[in-house]
Design a protein around this motif. Sequence first.
Motif, PDB file in Angstrom:
ATOM      1  N   VAL A   2       0.845  -1.185   0.000  1.00 17.99           N
ATOM      2  CA  VAL A   2       0.000   0.000   0.000  1.00 17.99           C
ATOM      3  C   VAL A   2       0.888   1.244   0.000  1.00 17.99           C
ATOM      4  O   VAL A   2       1.842   1.342   0.773  1.00 17.99           O
ATOM      5  CB  VAL A   2      -0.929   0.031   1.221  1.00 17.99           C
ATOM      6  CG1 VAL A   2      -1.765   1.313   1.229  1.00 17.99           C
ATOM      7  CG2 VAL A   2      -1.837  -1.194   1.228  1.00 17.99           C
ATOM      8  N   LEU A   4       0.614   5.425   0.491  1.00 14.39           N
ATOM      9  CA  LEU A   4      -0.271   6.413   1.084  1.00 14.39           C
ATOM     10  C   LEU A   4       0.278   7.815   0.867  1.00 14.39           C
ATOM     11  O   LEU A   4       1.473   8.053   1.058  1.00 14.39           O
ATOM     12  CB  LEU A   4      -0.426   6.159   2.586  1.00 14.39           C
ATOM     13  CG  LEU A   4      -0.871   4.757   3.004  1.00 14.39           C
ATOM     14  CD1 LEU A   4      -0.782   4.612   4.517  1.00 14.39           C
ATOM     15  CD2 LEU A   4      -2.295   4.493   2.527  1.00 14.39           C
ATOM     16  N   CYS A  22      -6.171  11.239   2.663  1.00 12.78           N
ATOM     17  CA  CYS A  22      -5.116  10.253   2.478  1.00 12.78           C
ATOM     18  C   CYS A  22      -5.524   9.350   1.332  1.00 12.78           C
ATOM     19  O   CYS A  22      -6.491   8.584   1.455  1.00 12.78           O
ATOM     20  CB  CYS A  22      -4.904   9.452   3.760  1.00 12.78           C
ATOM     21  SG  CYS A  22      -3.741   8.083   3.601  1.00 12.78           S
ATOM     22  N   ALA A  24      -4.860   6.227  -1.079  1.00 12.43           N
ATOM     23  CA  ALA A  24      -4.178   4.940  -1.004  1.00 12.43           C
ATOM     24  C   ALA A  24      -4.180   4.237  -2.349  1.00 12.43           C
ATOM     25  O   ALA A  24      -5.125   4.358  -3.125  1.00 12.43           O
ATOM     26  CB  ALA A  24      -4.837   4.050   0.046  1.00 12.43           C
ATOM     27  N   PHE A  29      -7.881  -1.738  -0.537  1.00 12.70           N
ATOM     28  CA  PHE A  29      -8.043  -0.652   0.416  1.00 12.70           C
ATOM     29  C   PHE A  29      -9.175  -0.907   1.403  1.00 12.70           C
ATOM     30  O   PHE A  29      -9.034  -0.646   2.603  1.00 12.70           O
ATOM     31  CB  PHE A  29      -8.286   0.659  -0.332  1.00 12.70           C
ATOM     32  CG  PHE A  29      -8.649   1.809   0.574  1.00 12.70           C
ATOM     33  CD1 PHE A  29      -7.667   2.499   1.269  1.00 12.70           C
ATOM     34  CD2 PHE A  29      -9.972   2.198   0.726  1.00 12.70           C
ATOM     35  CE1 PHE A  29      -7.992   3.556   2.102  1.00 12.70           C
ATOM     36  CE2 PHE A  29     -10.309   3.257   1.555  1.00 12.70           C
ATOM     37  CZ  PHE A  29      -9.319   3.941   2.242  1.00 12.70           C
ATOM     38  N   MET A  34      -7.418   1.830   8.713  1.00 10.50           N
ATOM     39  CA  MET A  34      -6.724   3.076   8.418  1.00 10.50           C
ATOM     40  C   MET A  34      -6.652   3.939   9.670  1.00 10.50           C
ATOM     41  O   MET A  34      -7.638   4.068  10.396  1.00 10.50           O
ATOM     42  CB  MET A  34      -7.435   3.845   7.305  1.00 10.50           C
ATOM     43  CG  MET A  34      -7.599   3.070   6.007  1.00 10.50           C
ATOM     44  SD  MET A  34      -6.014   2.619   5.251  1.00 10.50           S
ATOM     45  CE  MET A  34      -5.315   4.250   4.934  1.00 10.50           C
ATOM     46  N   ASN A  76     -10.678   5.055  -2.690  1.00 12.32           N
ATOM     47  CA  ASN A  76      -9.460   4.638  -1.985  1.00 12.32           C
ATOM     48  C   ASN A  76      -8.891   5.780  -1.138  1.00 12.32           C
ATOM     49  O   ASN A  76      -7.684   6.046  -1.137  1.00 12.32           O
ATOM     50  CB  ASN A  76      -8.396   4.152  -2.972  1.00 12.32           C
ATOM     51  CG  ASN A  76      -8.562   2.698  -3.348  1.00 12.32           C
ATOM     52  OD1 ASN A  76      -9.644   2.128  -3.236  1.00 12.32           O
ATOM     53  ND2 ASN A  76      -7.479   2.080  -3.808  1.00 12.32           N
ATOM     54  N   CYS A  95      -0.855   9.457   7.811  1.00 12.64           N
ATOM     55  CA  CYS A  95      -1.816   8.415   7.501  1.00 12.64           C
ATOM     56  C   CYS A  95      -1.109   7.068   7.567  1.00 12.64           C
ATOM     57  O   CYS A  95       0.046   6.946   7.153  1.00 12.64           O
ATOM     58  CB  CYS A  95      -2.396   8.651   6.105  1.00 12.64           C
ATOM     59  SG  CYS A  95      -3.599   7.446   5.549  1.00 12.64           S
ATOM     60  N   ALA A  97      -1.739   2.452   7.576  1.00 12.83           N
ATOM     61  CA  ALA A  97      -2.615   1.334   7.250  1.00 12.83           C
ATOM     62  C   ALA A  97      -2.068   0.033   7.827  1.00 12.83           C
ATOM     63  O   ALA A  97      -0.853  -0.156   7.923  1.00 12.83           O
ATOM     64  CB  ALA A  97      -2.773   1.205   5.740  1.00 12.83           C
ATOM     65  N   TYR A 111       2.037   0.332   6.874  1.00 14.45           N
ATOM     66  CA  TYR A 111       2.314   1.302   5.820  1.00 14.45           C
ATOM     67  C   TYR A 111       2.071   2.714   6.318  1.00 14.45           C
ATOM     68  O   TYR A 111       1.140   2.968   7.085  1.00 14.45           O
ATOM     69  CB  TYR A 111       1.439   1.025   4.591  1.00 14.45           C
ATOM     70  CG  TYR A 111       1.540  -0.392   4.092  1.00 14.45           C
ATOM     71  CD1 TYR A 111       2.616  -0.792   3.310  1.00 14.45           C
ATOM     72  CD2 TYR A 111       0.568  -1.327   4.409  1.00 14.45           C
ATOM     73  CE1 TYR A 111       2.720  -2.098   2.859  1.00 14.45           C
ATOM     74  CE2 TYR A 111       0.662  -2.632   3.957  1.00 14.45           C
ATOM     75  CZ  TYR A 111       1.739  -3.010   3.188  1.00 14.45           C
ATOM     76  OH  TYR A 111       1.838  -4.304   2.737  1.00 14.45           O
TER      77      TYR A 111
END
Length: 122
Positions: A2, A4, A22, A24, A29, A34, A76, A95, A97, A111
Amino acid sequence: QVQLVESGGGLVQAGGSLRLSCAASGRTFSTYVMGWFRQAPGKEREFVTAIGSIHNTYYSGSVEGRFAISRDNAKNTVYLQMNSLKPEDTAIYYCAAKASGISWSPAAYDYWGRGTQVTVSS
């Protein structure tokens, strides 16, 4: 994997509002948790808020009632709406993930974006 990219940071007066985005990459996703974190100079990175794959949300005590996280899986993109901003909200906002499971710990996230600066003046 991913990728970002945060956007929407800037300078606002205390009491004002700002909306961060943010974006992605990838087709998975919608399955990811998140999160938003922030880091001020000389401080550790701290949890702000997170949203799960079923749109369940969690907030730190310092922002609950003022900030709102949301996601648009078709785009996304995850958003952070920040209202009633205070000077102590000034920080770089990141941001992040992770595959599954809401977490408040930066170490749990897989990420990260590069961050966007938010500055709130008195």
